[in-house]
Design a protein around this motif. Structure first.
Motif, PDB file in Angstrom:
ATOM      1  N   PHE A  70       2.808   9.626  -6.200  1.00  0.00           N
ATOM      2  CA  PHE A  70       3.411   8.443  -5.594  1.00  0.00           C
ATOM      3  C   PHE A  70       4.924   8.550  -5.595  1.00  0.00           C
ATOM      4  N   PHE A 127       6.578   1.079  -4.138  1.00  0.00           N
ATOM      5  CA  PHE A 127       5.801   2.306  -4.058  1.00  0.00           C
ATOM      6  C   PHE A 127       5.218   2.539  -2.668  1.00  0.00           C
ATOM      7  N   GLY A 128       5.068   3.815  -2.346  1.00  0.00           N
ATOM      8  CA  GLY A 128       4.363   4.217  -1.143  1.00  0.00           C
ATOM      9  C   GLY A 128       2.865   4.305  -1.397  1.00  0.00           C
ATOM     10  N   PRO A 129       2.091   4.683  -0.364  1.00  0.00           N
ATOM     11  CA  PRO A 129       0.633   4.733  -0.488  1.00  0.00           C
ATOM     12  C   PRO A 129       0.124   5.952  -1.244  1.00  0.00           C
TER      13      PRO A 129
END
Lengths: 117, 112
Positions: free
Chosen positions: A91, A108-110
């Motif tokens: 992440f 956060f990103g996926p």
């Protein structure tokens, strides 16, 4: 307002190959953090970068792992000669200011799910 | 270095009841405590955070309390709904440092 972008979302590599994971921070964010999550575990810090600078890499394995955040383009987490133990979710997070100064929220990103065969 | 312990690891409650998740931290220099919700196959999503100069913070059905003396903080979810089912992580940051230190996570299941 787009959030943190990561690609690819899923990556399959054979042992010995290289893995490249990309992260584009949120607009206006210049601080990027990488975390690794093993199955059924919490996230572990790997590295903190600003544009063209590695600020804290205390969580990075000493060998095979590297990270960069160039002046132009996304941040890259690179894993050379992958082994099965590298299989995990990776992440990326970003913040507009340093996380410790203030302290700013990390978004956060996926994630990228890396599978090493 | 900082260590964050989170309990329980799994929690099952009836819809409409309250859920409480607790975390303890080791470094008294920690000054920021976020909570993240992670759904299957997705990244952690910030749901609430608290800073060390505040004892409690509330946002609709979610509240967080912080006891600096005891070095623990808790997440409270009231009137739980099925969409609250997820894994919840607490975290902390030491003042001046840049990295989040996460707890081990709590898998919350809301039973209809």
């Amino acid at each position: 307002n787009a959030g943190v972008m990561q690609n690819p979302r899923h990556l399959v590599r054979r042992r010995g190959q290289e893995a490249r994971l990309r992260c584009s921070p949120m607009k206006g964010h210049s601080h990027v953090y990488w975390y690794r999550q093993l199955p059924e575990e919490g996230l572990k810090f790997m590295v903190y970068l600003q544009k063209e600078n590695i600020i804290d890499e205390s969580g990075m394995p000493k060998e095979r792992f590297s990270a960069e955040f160039p002046k132009e383009g996304p941040s890259i987490l690179r894993i050379q000669q992958v082994v099965r133990g590298d299989s995990a979710a990776y992440f990326c997070a970003s913040s507009p200011r340093p996380a410790g100064a203030g302290t700013d929220t990390q978004y956060f990103g996926p994630g990228t799910r890396l599978t090493v065969l | 270095g900082e260590n964050v312990e989170q309990h329980p690891s799994t929690l099952s409650v009836q819809e409409g009841d309250s859920a409480v998740i607790k975390c303890t931290y080791s470094d008294s220099a920690s000054n920021y405590f976020p909570w993240y919700k992670q759904e299957l196959g997705k990244g952690p999503q910030l749901i609430i955070d608290i800073r060390s100069n505040v004892g409690e913070k509330k946002d609709q059905r979610i509240a967080v309390t912080l006891n600096k003396t005891a070095k623990h903080f808790s997440l409270h979810i009231t009137e739980t709904q099925p969409e609250d089912s997820a894994v919840y992580f607490c975290a902390s940051i030491i003042q001046g440092a840049q990295k989040l230190v996460f707890g081990q996570g709590t898998r919350l299941t809301i039973n209809p």
